[in-house]
Design a protein around this motif. Structure first.
Motif, PDB file in Angstrom:
ATOM      1  N   ASP A 454      32.156  42.564  49.053  1.00  0.00           N
ATOM      2  CA  ASP A 454      33.047  43.980  48.770  1.00  0.00           C
ATOM      3  C   ASP A 454      34.154  44.025  49.493  1.00  0.00           C
ATOM      4  N   LYS A 455      33.754  43.510  50.782  1.00  0.00           N
ATOM      5  CA  LYS A 455      34.798  43.528  51.936  1.00  0.00           C
ATOM      6  C   LYS A 455      36.076  42.646  51.570  1.00  0.00           C
ATOM      7  N   ILE A 456      35.791  41.539  50.874  1.00  0.00           N
ATOM      8  CA  ILE A 456      36.810  40.265  50.992  1.00  0.00           C
ATOM      9  C   ILE A 456      37.337  40.280  49.601  1.00  0.00           C
ATOM     10  N   ASP A 457      38.526  40.503  49.440  1.00  0.00           N
ATOM     11  CA  ASP A 457      39.026  40.622  48.002  1.00  0.00           C
ATOM     12  C   ASP A 457      39.043  39.110  47.395  1.00  0.00           C
ATOM     13  N   THR A 458      39.200  37.750  47.906  1.00  0.00           N
ATOM     14  CA  THR A 458      39.008  36.764  47.388  1.00  0.00           C
ATOM     15  C   THR A 458      37.502  36.232  46.964  1.00  0.00           C
ATOM     16  N   GLN A 459      36.477  37.070  47.407  1.00  0.00           N
ATOM     17  CA  GLN A 459      35.347  36.634  47.014  1.00  0.00           C
ATOM     18  C   GLN A 459      34.925  37.416  45.445  1.00  0.00           C
ATOM     19  N   THR A 460      35.036  36.523  44.423  1.00  0.00           N
ATOM     20  CA  THR A 460      35.039  36.784  43.094  1.00  0.00           C
ATOM     21  C   THR A 460      33.915  36.350  42.332  1.00  0.00           C
ATOM     22  N   ASN A 461      32.976  35.652  43.114  1.00  0.00           N
ATOM     23  CA  ASN A 461      31.861  35.151  42.690  1.00  0.00           C
ATOM     24  C   ASN A 461      30.625  36.444  42.824  1.00  0.00           C
ATOM     25  N   ARG A 462      29.984  36.754  41.677  1.00  0.00           N
ATOM     26  CA  ARG A 462      28.871  37.559  41.730  1.00  0.00           C
ATOM     27  C   ARG A 462      27.559  37.405  42.325  1.00  0.00           C
ATOM     28  N   HIS A 463      27.380  36.221  42.114  1.00  0.00           N
ATOM     29  CA  HIS A 463      26.131  35.623  42.334  1.00  0.00           C
ATOM     30  C   HIS A 463      26.019  34.817  43.807  1.00  0.00           C
ATOM     31  N   ALA A 464      26.946  34.622  44.575  1.00  0.00           N
ATOM     32  CA  ALA A 464      26.736  33.845  45.720  1.00  0.00           C
ATOM     33  C   ALA A 464      28.039  34.130  46.508  1.00  0.00           C
ATOM     34  N   LEU A 465      28.347  33.931  47.859  1.00  0.00           N
ATOM     35  CA  LEU A 465      29.190  33.911  48.704  1.00  0.00           C
ATOM     36  C   LEU A 465      29.987  32.682  48.441  1.00  0.00           C
ATOM     37  N   GLU A 466      31.271  32.681  48.335  1.00  0.00           N
ATOM     38  CA  GLU A 466      32.093  31.442  48.160  1.00  0.00           C
ATOM     39  C   GLU A 466      32.470  30.882  49.545  1.00  0.00           C
ATOM     40  N   VAL A 490      29.588  26.322  47.360  1.00  0.00           N
ATOM     41  CA  VAL A 490      30.861  25.798  47.596  1.00  0.00           C
ATOM     42  C   VAL A 490      31.997  25.825  46.491  1.00  0.00           C
ATOM     43  N   GLN A 491      33.090  26.367  46.560  1.00  0.00           N
ATOM     44  CA  GLN A 491      34.348  26.579  45.736  1.00  0.00           C
ATOM     45  C   GLN A 491      34.815  25.322  45.441  1.00  0.00           C
ATOM     46  N   ASN A 492      34.630  25.034  44.405  1.00  0.00           N
ATOM     47  CA  ASN A 492      35.554  23.558  43.749  1.00  0.00           C
ATOM     48  C   ASN A 492      36.773  24.077  43.130  1.00  0.00           C
ATOM     49  N   ASN A 493      38.036  24.280  43.658  1.00  0.00           N
ATOM     50  CA  ASN A 493      39.214  24.470  43.279  1.00  0.00           C
ATOM     51  C   ASN A 493      40.206  23.585  43.658  1.00  0.00           C
TER      52      ASN A 493
END
Length: 692
Positions: A454-466, A490-493
């Motif tokens: 909730d503190k980090i705007d770029t964290q959009t995954n609701r199941h785990a920390l990216e 692990v974010q795969n972008n």
């Protein structure tokens, strides 16, 4: 008179001749000569003479024989009597008692040695020395956003000379005592960091064998290892506490713990590097009534399941229990057809099939029913399809009901309500009575991870920390916070970093990255950069020529920005999330340990050159690459194995292999000994049917 030489010749021709009248010892010694095919010299007839017979000496006999036989024919001659040949029974008992005596002596020696060692472990030295404790540790200063005590110095920082040396080292704080944290601690070089481990559990739990502990096959003590023993390796510190929040800008971790009076105390723990490995919770999937379910993640969960199973069995034996109530008490439901649910169902069946009839009325065995509810078309859907079908056939043989294409809607205290698709594709709502339901369906974030997200705007995954491919938390200051295990993904972008990959080539051509065109050689250079930044994409970048030809839509012999972006976007869609398994967490912990060791070695050189900015992780060490070592599962007196395309299954021999793999992966020699003792105890005495 018969001369010495003539007598030797006569002995060779007929050693037992009455005319020779030799001593019997010599006759036995020379008997071999008569049966041999050695040439005998012709002799004139011997005259019989009267008179006393004098036995020949061994010296004269030997010298005479050597004159007759060629050199090397005779090796040695002894006047001792030949050994008496014993029968096979005598030899058998002789060897048996000899080996038995040696075994008794060896075992006795080991027992004596053990008691000698045991005697050395008792100490009566009651002398104590003064232990220096820093004033900062006893009276920490307050600060931070919430004005809490800041534990900059711990009470055991001056316990010994080693702790004092590490007091000024970079502070490494590790949250959790799971697979990732333990792997990190076991590979981290000592004396490089001031290590502090924070966890509400002061032990490491061997989670893959937890289903075996729910039915008494293994004892819970055999699956845990004190975390302090592991922390001692790096001269670290342990705090039995719970992480509450983190202040990323000030590098302060908020921790809470229960003091001696039962009140919750909060304080800050400063860090230079923070590793988050707090695990996950069960995913509710929006189902109501999960308070009526059991979970299987902790020691307390396993103990509660074991007690509930035995309580149901005891209640089913009461004379006041009706037939309908008995069937409900003996109905066990497992929601989730993954490895945990399947292995628990197999262990539960083993208990009911092997131990129930020994101590309980036999009618209970006929009334018991085990049900596995799976939302997919097969159980163990992440395994090879042949293995899934083998597991289903094994459960069908064991009369364990598998309900596929079924979704639980609500869990009530006495029944579950679920929907199931029939053969026509229509959804039908059904009910299943039970008095025990295990919920094992996926993972979800803990409260601590939710606060960080909730503190980090770029964290959009609701199941785990990216995290990025270097396991750094996205949105946190670079190189300060890392996440491993079930709490992270692990974010795969790859497509989002396209500008970064094209920046060097665009600079050489003097163009904007979005207007540059790539030849095949330039595309090959970009692919190498993609593999280095995203190692998991390597499998999808093997045939670069085919990819180039496929996405060169205008057949110009070059890839423009749009074509390249579409190519990388398709690779993104093929990359799947890493599995939430102990294997993945273990590899990530080892990866961080190697990286931190490299960073510590490079720190003096960077400080001398005043380099304290930039992407140090990428400069020092490569990105994380997960290597799947295979999957295995126990399915009730049988086991299945899936090792990256090679899969097989089997009966008891496979079970022993399954045990051997987990035995080798156990964290210490102590737990290996306890595991072997538990398996032996089950074979000799059965499972313990005690609830406590």
């Amino acid at each position: 008179m018969i001369t010495h030489g003539r007598l030797m010749q006569a002995l060779v021709r007929n050693p037992t001749s009455a005319s020779c009248r030799l001593h019997p010892i010599y006759q036995n010694k020379l008997a071999f000569a008569s049966s041999s095919r050695l040439p005998v010299l012709p002799l004139p007839p011997l005259r019989r003479q009267s008179g006393p017979v004098y036995p020949l000496s061994s010296t004269s006999l030997a010298s005479g024989l050597h004159k007759i036989f060629p050199p090397g024919t005779l090796r040695s001659i002894s006047t001792k009597p030949l050994p008496v040949q014993r029968g096979p029974a005598f030899r058998f008992f002789y060897r048996f008692f000899a080996y038995s005596g040696a075994f008794v002596l060896v075992v006795g020696g080991l027992i004596v040695a053990f008691f000698v060692y045991d005697a050395t472990t008792y100490r009566e030295d009651l002398t104590y020395t003064d232990i220096p404790v820093s004033t900062e540790a006893l009276y920490p200063r307050r600060g931070g956003p919430k004005n809490l005590p800041i534990a900059e110095v711990l009470v055991d920082d001056d316990d010994c000379e080693e702790n004092t040396r590490q007091k000024r080292k970079p502070k490494l704080v590790v949250l959790g005592s799971g697979w990732g944290s333990v792997a990190l601690l076991k590979m981290l070089n000592p004396e490089q960091y001031h290590v502090t481990v924070v966890s509400p559990a002061n032990y490491f739990l061997f989670t893959p064998m937890l289903p075996s502990a729910t039915v008494g096959t293994l004892e819970l003590r055999s699956l845990v290892e004190p975390i302090r023993r592991i922390v001692q390796r790096v001269q670290g510190h342990f705090l039995k506490a719970e992480a509450v929040d983190v202040e990323l800008a000030e590098k302060l971790l908020e921790v809470s713990q229960i003091d001696a009076s039962g009140e919750k105390q909060h304080f800050y723990l400063p860090y230079d590097k923070l590793v988050i490995g707090v695990g996950s919770t069960s995913n509710p999937h929006g189902v109501k009534g999960l308070e009526n379910c059991h979970f299987l993640k902790t020691v307390e969960d396993a103990r509660g399941i074991r007690n509930r199973i035995l309580q149901n069995l005891e209640a089913a034996c009461l004379p006041t229990t009706s037939d309908e109530e008995r069937r409900r008490l003996l109905s066990f439901v497992i929601s989730g057809g993954g490895p945990t649910g399947v292995e628990f169902a197999a262990e539960l069946f083993d208990l009911l099939n092997e131990d129930l009839g020994r101590s309980f009325p036999k009618i209970l065995r006929n009334e018991v029913s085990v049900h596995v509810v799976q939302s997919r078309g097969h159980i163990l859907n992440t395994y090879d399809e042949a293995l899934s079908k083998y597991a289903e056939a094994k459960f069908a043989h064991d009369q364990v009901e598998v309900l596929t294409n079924s979704r639980v809607k609500e869990v009530l205290p006495d029944k579950i309500i679920f929907s199931q698709k029939d053969q026509n594709g229509e959804t039908i709502t059904k009910e299943l009575p039970h008095n025990f339901c295990l919920w094992s369906t996926g993972v979800a974030q803990t409260d601590f991870c939710k606060r960080i997200s909730d503190k980090i705007d770029t964290q959009t995954n609701r199941h785990a920390l990216e995290t990025d491919t270097h396991l750094r938390l996205n949105g946190a200051p670079l190189g300060s916070v890392y996440c491993i295990g079930d709490c992270s993904t692990v974010q795969n972008n790859v497509a989002d970093h396209l500008i970064h990959f094209l920046r060097g080539i665009a600079h050489e051509k003097g163009k904007d990255p979005e207007t540059v065109d790539l030849t095949f050689n330039e595309w090959r250079d970009v692919a190498q950069r993609v593999k280095k930044r995203f190692p998991q994409a390597s499998d999808h970048l093997r045939r670069l020529d085919k990819l180039f030809e496929q996405y060169d839509k205008d057949k110009s012999g070059k890839l423009d920005f749009g074509e390249l972006h579409e190519l990388l976007r398709q690779i993104d869609s093929k990359l799947t999330s890493l599995p939430a398994t102990a294997q993945r967490a273990h590899q990530q912990g080892q990866y961080l340990a190697r990286k931190f060791n490299k960073l510590a070695q490079a720190a003096p050189g960077m400080a001398a050159n005043q380099i304290d900015y930039g992407d140090m992780d990428a400069a020092i060490y490569k990105a994380f690459e997960y290597k799947h070592m295979g999957s295995l599962a126990y399915v009730g007196n049988a086991a299945i194995f899936d090792f990256g395309g090679m899969s097989f299954s089997g009966g008891l021999l496979a079970v022993y292999l399954w045990r051997s793999i987990y035995f080798a992966q156990s964290v210490s020699f102590r737990t290996r000994v306890l595991l072997a003792m538990d398996w032996s105890k089950r074979a000799l005495f059965g499972r313990d049917l005690i609830d406590f």
